[in-house]
Structures are given as C-alpha cells and as structure tokens.
Design a protein around this motif. Structure first.
Motif, short mmCIF file in Angstrom:
data_model
loop_
_atom_site.label_atom_id
_atom_site.label_comp_id
_atom_site.label_asym_id
_atom_site.label_seq_id
_atom_site.Cartn_x
_atom_site.Cartn_y
_atom_site.Cartn_z
N THR A 34 0.85 -1.20 0.00
CA THR A 34 0.00 0.00 0.00
C THR A 34 0.88 1.24 0.00
OG1 THR A 34 -0.13 -0.06 2.40
CG2 THR A 34 -1.91 -1.13 1.19
N GLN A 35 0.41 2.22 -0.71
CA GLN A 35 1.16 3.46 -0.81
C GLN A 35 1.15 4.16 0.55
OE1 GLN A 35 0.19 5.72 -4.20
NE2 GLN A 35 1.81 7.18 -3.89
N PRO A 36 2.31 4.62 0.99
CA PRO A 36 2.36 5.25 2.32
C PRO A 36 1.65 6.61 2.31
CG PRO A 36 4.46 5.52 1.22
CD PRO A 36 3.61 4.64 0.33
N LEU A 37 1.19 6.99 3.50
CA LEU A 37 0.61 8.32 3.68
C LEU A 37 1.63 9.16 4.43
CD1 LEU A 37 -2.98 7.29 4.80
CD2 LEU A 37 -2.25 8.07 2.55
N GLU A 72 12.32 8.49 2.32
CA GLU A 72 12.62 7.10 2.68
C GLU A 72 11.39 6.22 2.53
OE1 GLU A 72 14.47 6.58 6.51
OE2 GLU A 72 15.91 8.17 6.11
N LYS A 73 10.24 6.71 2.99
CA LYS A 73 8.99 5.94 2.85
C LYS A 73 8.65 5.71 1.38
CE LYS A 73 6.42 7.13 7.06
NZ LYS A 73 5.20 7.77 7.57
N GLN A 74 8.81 6.74 0.56
CA GLN A 74 8.52 6.61 -0.86
C GLN A 74 9.47 5.62 -1.53
OE1 GLN A 74 5.44 7.63 -1.27
NE2 GLN A 74 5.92 8.80 -3.10
N ALA A 75 10.75 5.70 -1.16
CA ALA A 75 11.74 4.78 -1.74
C ALA A 75 11.43 3.34 -1.33
CB ALA A 75 13.15 5.18 -1.31
#
Length: 178
Positions: A34-37, A72-75
């Motif tokens: 799931t894509q992070p928020l 970092e979350k996106q990576a």
C-alpha cells in the motif's frame, strides 16, 4: 454403448492423467504493497500565557514526516512495489508453464463423462431432446431427437438428455447413466 467424450466432464473416475504434472503452483506475490501516507504535524491550540481575554496559538504536539523521512517511505514503497511486480510476473510465468504442461498431458487422454452434466457439440437441440449417436462418414456425431420422435433403439443408445442450451448454441446435456 456410447458415451460423451469431453474436455470438461462433471465427474471422472480414476482421473490420474495429470499426476506427473504436479500440483498447480500457489501464487507467491501476496497482496500489493500500500502506498504510504505522509504523516502530518499534529497541531493543537494552547492558550498563550498572560493574555486576557485568552489568546490561543497553534503548537506542534507531534511532528510529522520530515522531507527525508517521507523520501525514505517513498523509496521503500517503490522498492516493495517493484519486488511485488516481479513476483506477480513470476507467478504468471509459473502458471503459464503449468497450464501448458497440463494441456500437453490432457491432449494424450480421452476424458469420458460417465455421469453429470456436460456441454456437447450438437446444435439446433431443444431442452428435453435426447442426444443420439449416428454414423458420420468414418466417425460418429450426435443428433438431437425430440422425445416424441425417439425410437426404443435410439433411446437405448442415447448418451443423455438436453437440459439447456449454452450461449454459443451447443446443447448442455445430463449424461444418461448406463
């Protein structure tokens, strides 16, 4: 005695032709990540000391993601998504390989419907008709015979009775148990 040769019989006895192919592979990919928020700052209003009437100011009580944390979350999400897509592709390839091997083995056997329901390649039939085998050159084909027109000999040879018509016009037959 006649039977219905089928690629999809309802019931098959001793159907072990595909044992050498093994079990159908289980998907390994699992659910997609799931894509992070982005966590935002938690802000509350607190009274400003020494003000009358009281004045309020916004105070950050819990800091949100910094730009570095968000990057970092996106990576991590991008890497997890890429790994998931590779696993999905591997699952699809494994399933395609299995299905191809299964089809090779299926082509080696004639599966006979001994009971149940099965579609047959007979057109222009109506529900209630009997499917009776007849000579067709050097082979055999089925024809639909209305129940009022069937002879005793045809009845004994009939492979089944039409219970419905498939969307493509083929008869769907309840196989007559002999």
């Amino acid at each position: 005695m006649f039977a219905v040769k089928s690629t999809a019989p309802s019931f098959v006895g001793g159907d072990s032709w595909a044992n050498d192919v093994g079990q159908r592979p289980s998907p390994q990919a699992g659910p997609a990540p799931t894509q992070p928020l982005r966590r935002e700052d938690v802000v509350t209003q607190q009274p400003v000391p020494g003000t009358n009437p009281p004045e309020y100011e916004d105070v950050v009580t819990e800091p949100g993601d910094t730009d570095d944390e968000w990057a970092e979350k996106q990576a991590a999400y991008t890497a997890a998504l890429a790994a998931h897509n590779i696993a999905v592709q591997q699952d699809a390839e494994a399933m395609a390989t299995f299905d191809a091997a299964l089809e090779v083995e299926r082509q080696k056997v004639d599966r006979i419907a001994i009971a149940g329901r099965v579609p047959v390649n007979v057109q222009d039939a109506q529900p209630g008709d009997y499917i009776v085998p007849v000579q067709d050159g050097a082979g055999i084909k089925g024809i639909a015979v209305h129940e009022d027109d069937i002879s005793m000999k045809q009845y004994f040879r009939a492979v089944g009775r039409v219970i419905s018509i498939e969307p493509d016009g083929r008869a769907y037959v309840m196989v007559k148990v002999v």
